[in-house]
Design a protein around this motif. Sequence first.
Motif, short mmCIF file in Angstrom:
data_model
loop_
_atom_site.label_atom_id
_atom_site.label_comp_id
_atom_site.label_asym_id
_atom_site.label_seq_id
_atom_site.Cartn_x
_atom_site.Cartn_y
_atom_site.Cartn_z
N ALA A 192 34.06 30.03 52.41
CA ALA A 192 33.92 28.85 51.55
C ALA A 192 33.28 29.22 50.22
CB ALA A 192 33.08 27.79 52.27
N THR A 193 32.30 30.11 50.25
CA THR A 193 31.65 30.56 49.02
C THR A 193 32.62 31.32 48.13
OG1 THR A 193 29.50 30.70 50.13
CG2 THR A 193 29.76 31.94 48.10
N VAL A 194 33.39 32.23 48.72
CA VAL A 194 34.35 33.00 47.94
C VAL A 194 35.42 32.09 47.35
CG1 VAL A 194 36.15 34.78 48.11
CG2 VAL A 194 33.95 35.14 49.22
N GLY B 293 37.95 31.52 43.69
CA GLY B 293 39.25 30.87 43.67
C GLY B 293 39.37 29.94 42.47
N PRO B 294 40.52 29.39 42.20
CA PRO B 294 41.77 29.63 42.94
C PRO B 294 42.54 30.86 42.47
CG PRO B 294 42.16 27.98 41.27
CD PRO B 294 40.69 28.35 41.16
N ALA C 241 49.44 34.16 46.93
CA ALA C 241 50.04 33.96 45.61
C ALA C 241 49.45 34.93 44.59
CB ALA C 241 49.84 32.51 45.16
N ALA C 242 48.13 35.14 44.67
CA ALA C 242 47.48 36.07 43.75
C ALA C 242 47.98 37.50 43.98
CB ALA C 242 45.96 36.00 43.92
N ALA C 243 48.21 37.86 45.24
CA ALA C 243 48.70 39.21 45.56
C ALA C 243 50.09 39.44 45.00
CB ALA C 243 48.69 39.42 47.07
#
Length: 408
Positions: free
Chosen positions: A260-262, A267-268, A306-308
């Motif tokens: 949750a912290t990350v 994010g996003p 999606a980021a990858a």
Amino acid sequence: MRRRFWVPLALATTVLLAGAAAGAKAMSPDERLITAPGYRAAPGYAESGQAAADTRWVAAGIVPGAGTHWSDMARWALVDVRSHLEANGTVSAGPGGPWHHFWPRDGSFAAVALSRTGHSAEAASVLDRMSRLEFDPAVGFRARYAMDGAPLTDRARQSDGCGWVLWAITEVRRDGGAGVPTSAAELRDRCVATLTRLVAGGDRLPPASPDYWEVKVTRTTLGTVAPMLAGLAAAGRDYAVTGDDAAAQRARTTVERLAATVAREMGPGYERFGDVGGLDASTLMLLPPFTAPGDLPTPMVRAVEAAAVRYQREAAQPAGGVAPGVEWLDNGGASWTPQTALVAVTDAAAGRDLEAGRRLDWLDAHRTAYGSLPERVTRSGAPAGPAPLVWTASLVVLALSELETPGP
């Protein structure tokens, strides 16, 4: 990653930048290949006792990709890992110079590759050596150690090491446990305690620390916290397998809070520093096989996936591989094999066999004349930098193993 290169004096001119007068768009000349004196490329290896011993050792285990056109690459990758493994369990990152040291990160991948291919005694020796390295409970491992295990103090500690070690212990136990030494239980507990303190039970990001880029940073990177998150999740599974349900639940709670912290802090977009810094290969570290289904909340997984995809597109290099990060400054435009192999591993783990195969084909086509995987491939397609690179060799073995594992 080793971004400051040792180069023999005879090769020094090959890494000089093109003259300043050439203008802002000038690129450095293609880098040259660096290997240890007398390595396999030397005449006589095929007739040597070492060649026969290597053949017997490989045959005593499992060669992922056997029967495919990648089998030769897999065999030499295994030989290269073995060639850099000392009797005391340390594994050098590569041939000589600044690569002739032991990184917990690289060692973790080597241990899993050795275990996955049936060389459990060697995997156990690597994990046992890690349990005996100098360790600061407040931060974790040194960035690297001498080959005799002595700590090297020339670089800041890198707190991602514990995350990789926890993942490695869990993966080796999943292979049957023969490669898990008795010292691994204490090592696991120590790393879990250190990471839990660094993230305040999951309620904050860890302090800034160098990651696989091997450069000083003033903000927490995804490359530091992603292995921590993956490692703590792996430790929770390992505690459950070994019957410590209370510790397993504590680890799962920490992972839930840290995820949750990350998600909130990084994010996003999941760039290197969350909102800035560009995408880098650390997005891959939050995907299988480094995490398992259910480790991370579904919205986070979708955003990371999606980021990858964007990372692979935006970090693409002229020769066909990827750079470690979109904002990685590399005047030569080189492709980096560890990150390209990481893509292959995550594609294979997700069941994207065709995509993984294309990455493996590229790696196979850019090996050295003696079969090893180099650290880099120049913009013109030539192997460059240290060869072999043990991290890449280990990743290729794991990617081929993932391709043979049923289901995503």
